[in-house]
Design a protein around this motif. Structure first.
Motif, short mmCIF file in Angstrom:
data_model
loop_
_atom_site.label_atom_id
_atom_site.label_comp_id
_atom_site.label_asym_id
_atom_site.label_seq_id
_atom_site.Cartn_x
_atom_site.Cartn_y
_atom_site.Cartn_z
N UNK A 148 0.82 -1.25 -0.01
CA UNK A 148 0.14 -0.03 -0.06
C UNK A 148 1.02 1.07 0.12
N UNK A 149 0.34 2.12 -0.89
CA UNK A 149 1.28 3.61 -0.79
C UNK A 149 0.10 4.45 -1.09
N UNK A 182 7.34 9.61 4.11
CA UNK A 182 7.46 11.04 4.37
C UNK A 182 8.63 11.74 3.44
N UNK A 183 9.17 10.37 2.69
CA UNK A 183 9.93 10.96 1.46
C UNK A 183 9.12 11.60 0.10
N UNK A 184 9.79 12.61 -0.33
CA UNK A 184 9.40 13.38 -1.26
C UNK A 184 10.19 12.88 -2.77
N UNK A 185 9.44 12.48 -3.41
CA UNK A 185 9.81 11.85 -4.88
C UNK A 185 9.39 12.96 -6.20
N UNK A 198 5.35 10.81 -0.14
CA UNK A 198 4.91 9.50 0.66
C UNK A 198 4.17 9.84 1.80
N UNK A 199 2.87 9.82 1.94
CA UNK A 199 2.38 10.22 3.25
C UNK A 199 2.11 8.77 4.20
N UNK A 200 2.02 7.69 3.46
CA UNK A 200 1.93 6.53 4.16
C UNK A 200 2.34 5.35 3.22
#
Length: 238
Positions: A148-149, A182-185, A198-200
Motif C-alpha cells: 500500500x502507498x 515522508x519521502x518526497x519523490x 509519501x504520506x503512508x
C-alpha cells in the motif's frame, strides 16, 4: 636444408597450438577473463561493506543517455563490482546499496567506468563530495515488498494527466526500487517534473516497489479540505 627444416618445425608447432586453442573448452577460455569462474561460491549472509569512488550522475561521460534517471534513486555501477558480487550464491537482484543511510538500487553495470554515479540532486543532498572514495554497503536484507502507498501531489499539474495511476506507476518503477514514509519523490512531466510526498506506506515505513502488481495506490488531494467550525449562538463572548 637445416634452416628449412627448422622453419617447417616452427610452423608445425604454431599450427598445433592454434588447433589446441580452437579445441579448448570455451569455459576455460572464459576463465581467462573472469578469474573467479572456478572458485567456490560464498554465502551472502551479511551486509557487504566496500569502498568505491562516487560521483554525481551529471559527471558521467554519456550523461544525455541517462538524464531521465537523474530524478530517481537508481545508480550506475562499474562492471567489476558485478564480477565481485558473482562470487556469492544467494545475492538478490536488483542490487540494493546504502550510502549515507540512503537506499539506492543499481540500474546498470557499465564496463568503462570506475565509480558509482548517483542521481545528481541526491548526491549533494546527502553531502557527498565529488571524486572521493566513500563507504558503501551492499544490503543483504532488502526492504519488504510494498502492499500500500498513499501519495500526496505537490503541484496541480497532476490533474491534467488523464490516467494518473498508470502514468505514476510507469515512472515510479523505472526510477525507484524502494520508498520510505515522508519521502518526497519526483516523476517527469513534460520538460519538468511533479513532486509527491509519501504520506503512508505498508507494511513497513521502508518498502520495496520493485514489483507492484498487487500494490494498492491511493492519492491524497492536493489541497486539504478546510475544517468547518460551528459556533453556539449562546456562547459567551470574551
Amino acid at each position: 636444408e637445416n634452416m628449412q627444416t627448422e622453419i617447417i618445425d616452427a610452423n608445425s608447432n604454431i599450427d598445433s597450438n592454434i588447433d589446441s586453442n580452437n579445441n579448448e573448452d570455451p569455459i576455460q577460455r572464459q576463465s581467462l577473463f573472469q578469474e573467479n569462474l572456478f572458485d567456490p561460491y560464498m554465502n551472502f549472509s551479511n551486509d557487504l561493506d566496500i569502498e568505491l569512488l562516487v560521483n554525481p550522475l551529471i559527471f558521467y561521460h554519456d550523461y544525455e543517455k541517462f538524464t531521465y534517471y537523474d530524478m530517481g534513486k537508481k545508480v550506475l555501477a562499474p562492471k567489476f563490482l558485478l564480477h565481485r558480487l558473482s562470487q556469492y550464491n544467494n545475492i538478490e537482484y536488483p542490487i540494493h546499496i546504502k550510502i549515507n543511510n540512503t537506499i539506492f538500487t543499481v540500474h546498470e553495470f557499465i564496463e568503462d567506468i570506475d565509480c558509482i554515479y548517483i542521481p545528481t540532486p541526491i548526491f549533494y543532498n546527502i553531502y557527498l563530495v565529488e571524486n572521493t572514495i566513500h563507504p558503501i554497503t551492499i544490503m543483504k536484507n532488502i526492504p519488504t515488498k510494498a502492499t500500500y502507498l498513499k501519495m500526496k501531489p505537490m503541484s496541480e499539474e497532476l490533474y491534467s494527466i488523464k490516467n494518473v495511476k498508470q502514468y505514476f506507476e510507469i515512472h515510479l518503477t523505472k526510477l525507484y526500487a524502494s520508498l520510505h514514509k515522508h519521502e518526497i519523490i519526483k516523476v517527469p512531466y513534460l520538460r519538468s517534473f511533479i513532486e509527491f510526498k509519501v504520506t503512508d506506506c505498508k507494511p513497513e515505513n521502508i518498502v520495496s516497489i520493485n514489483e507492484i502488481e498487487e500494490l494498492e495506490l491511493e492519492f491524497e488531494p492536493l489541497v486539504e479540505k478546510q475544517v468547518e467550525f460551528t459556533f453556539d449562538s449562546d456562547t459567551e463572548e470574551f
